[in-house]
Design an enzyme around this catalytic site. Structure first.
Site, PDB file in Angstrom:
ATOM      1  N   HIS A 294     -14.651 -27.731 -43.463  1.00  0.00           N
ATOM      2  CA  HIS A 294     -14.287 -29.082 -43.878  1.00  0.00           C
ATOM      3  C   HIS A 294     -14.466 -29.188 -45.387  1.00  0.00           C
ATOM      4  O   HIS A 294     -15.437 -28.678 -45.931  1.00  0.00           O
ATOM      5  CB  HIS A 294     -15.180 -30.119 -43.197  1.00  0.00           C
ATOM      6  CG  HIS A 294     -15.027 -30.158 -41.709  1.00  0.00           C
ATOM      7  ND1 HIS A 294     -16.105 -30.302 -40.850  1.00  0.00           N
ATOM      8  CD2 HIS A 294     -13.927 -30.058 -40.917  1.00  0.00           C
ATOM      9  CE1 HIS A 294     -15.663 -30.307 -39.592  1.00  0.00           C
ATOM     10  NE2 HIS A 294     -14.354 -30.163 -39.623  1.00  0.00           N
ATOM     11  N   ASP A 466     -17.917 -28.999 -47.351  1.00  0.00           N
ATOM     12  CA  ASP A 466     -18.799 -29.848 -46.547  1.00  0.00           C
ATOM     13  C   ASP A 466     -19.912 -29.015 -45.923  1.00  0.00           C
ATOM     14  O   ASP A 466     -20.660 -29.498 -45.079  1.00  0.00           O
ATOM     15  CB  ASP A 466     -17.995 -30.549 -45.447  1.00  0.00           C
ATOM     16  CG  ASP A 466     -18.423 -31.985 -45.251  1.00  0.00           C
ATOM     17  OD1 ASP A 466     -19.434 -32.387 -45.832  1.00  0.00           O
ATOM     18  OD2 ASP A 466     -17.747 -32.710 -44.496  1.00  0.00           O
ATOM     19  N   HIS A 467     -19.975 -27.739 -46.289  1.00  0.00           N
ATOM     20  CA  HIS A 467     -21.001 -26.807 -45.796  1.00  0.00           C
ATOM     21  C   HIS A 467     -20.861 -26.575 -44.286  1.00  0.00           C
ATOM     22  O   HIS A 467     -21.862 -26.450 -43.586  1.00  0.00           O
ATOM     23  CB  HIS A 467     -22.414 -27.317 -46.110  1.00  0.00           C
ATOM     24  CG  HIS A 467     -22.571 -27.878 -47.491  1.00  0.00           C
ATOM     25  ND1 HIS A 467     -22.469 -27.098 -48.630  1.00  0.00           N
ATOM     26  CD2 HIS A 467     -22.796 -29.138 -47.933  1.00  0.00           C
ATOM     27  CE1 HIS A 467     -22.638 -27.854 -49.699  1.00  0.00           C
ATOM     28  NE2 HIS A 467     -22.829 -29.100 -49.310  1.00  0.00           N
ATOM     29  N   HIS A 468     -19.611 -26.472 -43.817  1.00  0.00           N
ATOM     30  CA  HIS A 468     -19.360 -26.326 -42.386  1.00  0.00           C
ATOM     31  C   HIS A 468     -18.508 -25.099 -42.049  1.00  0.00           C
ATOM     32  O   HIS A 468     -17.578 -25.203 -41.250  1.00  0.00           O
ATOM     33  CB  HIS A 468     -18.646 -27.574 -41.839  1.00  0.00           C
ATOM     34  CG  HIS A 468     -19.423 -28.841 -41.959  1.00  0.00           C
ATOM     35  ND1 HIS A 468     -18.833 -30.094 -41.833  1.00  0.00           N
ATOM     36  CD2 HIS A 468     -20.744 -29.073 -42.177  1.00  0.00           C
ATOM     37  CE1 HIS A 468     -19.747 -31.029 -41.978  1.00  0.00           C
ATOM     38  NE2 HIS A 468     -20.921 -30.435 -42.187  1.00  0.00           N
ATOM     39  N   PRO A 469     -18.778 -23.925 -42.598  1.00  0.00           N
ATOM     40  CA  PRO A 469     -17.927 -22.777 -42.267  1.00  0.00           C
ATOM     41  C   PRO A 469     -18.137 -22.316 -40.823  1.00  0.00           C
ATOM     42  O   PRO A 469     -19.269 -22.281 -40.332  1.00  0.00           O
ATOM     43  CB  PRO A 469     -18.394 -21.708 -43.260  1.00  0.00           C
ATOM     44  CG  PRO A 469     -19.823 -22.059 -43.550  1.00  0.00           C
ATOM     45  CD  PRO A 469     -19.863 -23.568 -43.538  1.00  0.00           C
TER      46      PRO A 469
END
Length: 553
Positions: A294, A466-469
């Site tokens: 994200h 968004d630090h959501h990998p």
């Protein structure tokens, strides 16, 4: 350290801590957890507001993306945790799970039997101890404490009212019957302290004699014997060591670290491995593909007075906040700074919300985001179902070289169109009457920024991860799948992957709670336990697409 273990878990992040704790519940099973980072001893890992320091490099690998070709060649700082507890030790503690359709799509579109919403909801509940909810959607006896925010400011309430004026209804529980709406996020906190996977799962388990944990230990290679994983090679205190497993190696190093380790071990696409000088042990084309994330777009407004937490980083104020936290467990230090937000639809007739909002109680909270001289607030918007897909690749065979991280943001034009829409929605919410008492003016993008070219330049300059990998060792049945439905690596024995990298598609929210769920379900799969009984509530139609406001905006 023993010479051999039954299971070696590589990576002590959100899923790895859960795995180590759950596997070691069986007293006859010997478990070793290896973590490249250190212990979470610093108070910054436990005070909720410590999050503001974390995205700026503390307990992080220090990686950035490769230049993003659809973002004017910009490299983006890419925070990835390097500490026990992983992302759960450095994140903003927001507890959201996503949408029912996310998981039903795993089952229906990707053939991931046993991973539909009905199947995974019981695992969310098993991990959870919620201070407010105990019902068909929530648990109250699990180790992971989930609580309501303690330090929201009046501007948060005004934001919620402004979003309702815009047309987004109030929602008291984003993880319950309906996801759509605006309100307060619940947080992984307890007694004004962060409740990470390390705190919740691992530390209580470390009293067991059958569980060992080694930190500051970087695994550099999985050792294969023919088609079986038998051990790992690692560096600890500058020395190379080898450790063997009688049963399985479980890689739980995250959406960047897990494919990186597989590639370093010669497991992955043969052409790439050959190009970087790694001996091919097992040709598996999907390793490192399917990276999804994200991407956040921020809107920043200047406030009319000291109505946010801007300025509390000044020495005298920080000292006061520290004393207030120490003696009263209240005040700015108890805030994760992002405790209000919601989910809504970018356009009519969507099956599920596809935009998420996070209201930051200040400016410049995260690395790379502008900080105002006075008080401000930040409203982030992010598209939840990106179509773009990226890669994780090796730069060389050196296990200490940074990986080549390419989220390939906005490769699909649809993603940037929704990014424009999310930014437009955020700007309109901040302009609603309910916020007029607090907001003086929009600062970024700025009142004069309206043309598509101006907005594109702004997005390319200010957008951030968004630090959501997720997704780089995806679960599925096609030729590019890396693991099967039991998380076993295709074509090899004794090797599984269990973390956010196995997601075939990204969930429509923050990713920490789903990663903990994957650890919970993964432990049962590894131990051969019967799955928890499927939930019945998923049969209800609880997704709302009553978004008529969009036609008026």
């Amino acid at each position: 350290m023993r010479e051999k273990y039954d299971f070696i878990v590589v990576g002590g992040g959100s899923a790895g801590c859960v795995l180590a704790a759950r596997l070691s519940e069986e007293p006859n099973i010997r478990v070793m957890l290896l973590e490249a980072g250190g212990r979470d001893r610093s108070l910054l890992f436990h005070i909720p507001a410590g999050f503001a320091k974390m995205t700026k490099g503390i307990a992080s690998w220090g990686w950035s993306t490769v230049p993003q070709k659809h973002m004017q060649g910009r490299k983006i700082w890419y925070t990835q945790a390097k500490v026990i507890g992983g992302g759960s030790s450095i994140n903003a503690q927001i507890y959201t799970r996503g949408n029912r359709l996310d998981y039903d799509n795993w089952s229906n579109l990707y053939g991931c039997d046993g991973w539909s919403y009905r199947d995974i909801l019981p695992y969310f509940k098993r991990s959870e101890c919620n201070e407010s909810f105990s019902d068909d959607y929530h648990g109250s006896e699990g180790p992971l404490r989930v609580s309501n925010p303690r330090a929201t400011l009046p501007v948060c309430e005004a934001f919620i009212s402004a979003a309702q004026e815009y047309g987004i209804p109030y929602n008291s529980d984003f993880n319950g019957r309906k996801q759509a709406g605006v309100g307060y996020y619940q947080l992984t906190q307890h007694n004004a302290r962060r409740c990470s996977a390390s705190v919740a799962f691992l530390k209580p388990a470390e009293v067991r004699s059958n569980l060992d944990v080694m930190t500051e230990t970087q695994v550099t290679r999985i050792i294969l014997e023919k088609s079986r994983a038998i051990g790992v090679e690692f560096i600890h205190k500058g020395r190379k060591n080898v450790l063997y497993a009688d049963h399985e190696i479980v890689v739980s190093s995250g959406a960047i670290g897990s494919p990186r380790l597989l590639l370093l071990s010669g497991i992955g696409p043969a052409d790439h491995l050959t190009n970087v000088g790694v001996d091919v042990q097992h040709d598996l084309p999907g390793v490192g593909l399917n990276l999804q994330d994200h991407i956040d777009i921020c809107t920043i407004a200047e406030l009319k007075g000291p109505y946010s937490y801007d300025g509390w980083d000044q020495l005298h104020k920080s000292a006061f906040a520290g004393l207030q936290y120490l003696f009263l467990k209240s005040g700015p230090a108890t805030s994760s700074l992002f405790e209000t937000g919601g989910f809504w639809f970018s356009k009519e007739n969507e099956d599920q919300p596809d935009i998420q909002f996070h209201l930051g109680q200040g400016s410049g909270i995260e690395k790379g985001i502008a900080k105002l001289e006075g008080a401000g607030i930040t409203l982030n918007s992010a598209y939840m179902q990106p179509k773009s897909r990226g890669t994780v690749r090796l730069a060389s065979s050196n296990p200490f070289a940074d990986p080549l991280i390419d989220p390939n943001y906005w490769d699909d034009n649809h993603d940037i169109e929704i990014a424009f829409r999310g930014l437009e929605m955020a700007r309109e919410i901040l302009a609603q009457p309910a916020l007029s008492e607090y907001v003086r003016k929009e600062v970024l993008p700025g009142p004069n920024v309206h043309s598509r070219k101006q907005l594109l330049n702004y997005l390319c300059k200010m957008a951030k991860t968004d630090h959501h990998p997720v997704g780089t060792c995806k679960m599925g049945k096609d030729d590019l799948s890396v693991v099967d439905m039991k998380l076993k690596v295709y074509g090899l024995e004794g090797l599984r992957v269990c973390d956010s990298s196995i997601m075939p598609s990204i969930n429509s929210s923050n990713t920490n709670a789903p990663t903990i769920m994957i650890g919970e379900k993964g432990a049962d799969l590894i131990l051969g336990r019967q799955p928890l009984p499927a939930s019945n509530v998923a049969e209800e139609k609880f997704i709302s697409n009553d978004n008529s406001v969009l036609s008026n905006s």
